[in-house]
Design an enzyme around this catalytic site. Structure first.
Site, short mmCIF file in Angstrom:
data_model
loop_
_atom_site.label_atom_id
_atom_site.label_comp_id
_atom_site.label_asym_id
_atom_site.label_seq_id
_atom_site.Cartn_x
_atom_site.Cartn_y
_atom_site.Cartn_z
N GLU A 131 0.77 -1.19 -0.04
CA GLU A 131 -0.05 -0.13 0.10
C GLU A 131 0.84 1.32 -0.15
O GLU A 131 0.50 2.24 -0.58
CB GLU A 131 -0.82 -0.16 1.16
CG GLU A 131 -2.01 -0.96 1.05
CD GLU A 131 -2.92 -0.91 -0.14
OE1 GLU A 131 -3.19 0.32 -0.73
OE2 GLU A 131 -3.65 -1.74 -0.49
N TYR A 164 -6.47 6.62 3.86
CA TYR A 164 -6.59 5.74 2.97
C TYR A 164 -5.83 4.38 3.60
O TYR A 164 -6.54 3.34 3.49
CB TYR A 164 -6.14 6.07 1.63
CG TYR A 164 -5.85 4.91 0.77
CD1 TYR A 164 -6.96 4.24 0.38
CD2 TYR A 164 -4.52 4.28 0.56
CE1 TYR A 164 -6.81 3.11 -0.21
CE2 TYR A 164 -4.38 3.08 -0.15
CZ TYR A 164 -5.67 2.42 -0.65
OH TYR A 164 -5.56 1.28 -1.18
N ASP A 208 -9.40 6.22 -1.86
CA ASP A 208 -8.28 6.78 -2.67
C ASP A 208 -8.98 7.46 -4.25
O ASP A 208 -10.17 7.60 -3.93
CB ASP A 208 -7.47 5.67 -3.25
CG ASP A 208 -8.03 4.80 -4.17
OD1 ASP A 208 -9.33 4.53 -4.26
OD2 ASP A 208 -7.28 4.04 -5.11
#
Length: 389
Positions: free
Chosen positions: A41, A124, A142
């Site tokens: 991520e 996020y 996002d």
DNA sequence: TATACGTGGCG
DNA sequence: TCGCCAAGTAT
């Protein structure tokens, strides 16, 4: 908001599509290991999947655990991130790993409120890890998610503004599938990558086209609304490659700001406002350099003088530029003219942030792309008459 | 809240 | 060539 039956139908349509068409092959989707999901991520922030894959595999090999990451040498760490960009991400990654070792006994926390306290993890990423690794019904909003839902619900708020994200978080918190929150979030992102892409979307192929208000109303072109970014500010720079045999002079950039801590050939920014108080004349590098020729060496001499004073290197044989290129960052653009000069001698007293480095040791350094481009110019120039380059 | 922070690909 | 875009966060 939709009635409960519609929400249920939406989840089912999305997840059925995801099970059939989702990108299940991605290396960070092999399992639910929070460490792997976390690293992926961070790498994926503002970065394409196709770019991330090789970096991710290499990174996991080098740093297979939170502990290994926490204890890693910073040079090795930066080298592993070389070319990915947004380098503060990897520094923060290590800081967070050290946080986890110290505060959570090396175990990745499974509480969203704790996760978001980790360095480099914002709303996020906290939502992504919470939902994907721990199966918690958290929104992970996002750019993809905002694009998809701005179309589905015809939401015209400016998605470039930070505050807008909260609208979509409220929405996703209601919509997210409580049984499969991670898959739900990833499904929206997979959808946003291709079918619900920023340009040339194909809404007729979408598994949720019946739910897509903008598609049904013929207003797809209006969503999402995004205000324009400012264009990068151009800067005129001189890249100075100073050589003495196998040695090259490198300068370490400041620990904050653009390309923090990276080693580069010295790069001098043209500064029209800077005056030489003693001489009572401006230090104007570029326009003179650009006009330099065998018969007009004023600019080159000006540059040589600056190199001598600023870099404390007495460089003779100062040749006109050997090449030039542009490099665009998110907020500025460097137009770099590259000079290659031979140093008369190795200066003993260099500034703290400068040193001579053998080109044979270059592979051990993390070089940002502008540095790689400068080096490529020098290599090409020398390949013509030096086999060893 | 607005800005700083990389890079590569695409129309 | 150029503008826009890509799984954002820190300050």
């Amino acid at each position: 908001m939709w009635p409960e039956e519609k929400i249920t139908a939406f989840r089912k349509a999305l997840l059925d599509w995801y099970d059939a068409e989702g990108r299940s092959h991605l290396p960070w989707r092999e399992n639910n290991d929070p460490y792997r999901i976390w690293v992926s991520e961070i790498m994926l922030q503002q970065t394409r999947v196709i770019t991330v894959i090789p970096y991710f595999n290499h990174f996991m090999m080098l740093f297979p655990s939170i502990k290994a990451l926490a204890e890693a040498d910073e040079e090795i760490l930066l080298k592993a991130w070389e070319g990915l960009g947004y380098y503060s991400r990897v520094r923060n990654l290590q800081k967070a790993a050290q946080q986890i070792m110290k505060e959570y006994d090396g175990v990745f926390p499974n509480d969203p409120a704790e996760i978001i306290k980790l360095k480099g993890i914002g709303p996020y990423t906290a939502g992504a890890i919470s939902s994907m690794a721990f199966n918690l019904p958290e929104p992970a909003v996002d750019g993809n998610v905002m694009r998809v839902f701005s179309r589905v619900f015809e939401i015209g708020e400016d998605i470039a503004k930070p505050a807008t994200r909260k609208i979509f978080e409220l929405l996703v918190r209601i919509l997210v599938d409580p049984e499969r929150p991670g898959d739900f979030n990833q499904a929206i992102m997979d959808l946003g990558t291709d079918i619900c892409a920023p340009s040339n979307p194909r809404p007729e192929e979408s598994p949720i086209k019946e739910f897509n208000a903008a598609y049904q109303n013929g207003t797809m072109h209006l969503y999402p609304f995004k205000s324009k970014a400012k264009r990068p500010v151009p800067k005129t720079m001189q890249g100075i490659v100073i050589q003495k045999g196998d040695q090259f002079l490198l300068e370490q950039r400041p620990q904050d700001g653009l390309l923090a801590n990276f080693w580069t050939f010295p790069i001098i920014e043209e500064d029209w406002g800077k005056w030489d108080k003693a001489k009572k004349e401006p230090i104007q590098l570029n326009f003179l350099v650009a006009e330099s020729s065998p018969t007009n060496r004023k600019g080159i001499e000006q540059l040589q003088k600056t190199v001598r004073e600023n870099l404390r290197v007495d460089a003779d044989d100062f040749q006109p530029a050997v090449g030039s290129f542009s490099h665009v960052f998110s907020h500025r653009k460097w137009n770099i003219t590259v000079h290659h000069v031979q140093a008369a001698k190795l200066t003993k007293e260099l500034p703290e942030n400068m040193k001579w480095v053998s080109r044979f040791d270059f592979p051990e350094y993390a070089f940002a792309v502008p540095q790689q481009k400068m080096w490529e110019i020098i290599r090409k120039q020398n390949r013509n008459f030096l086999q060893s380059f």
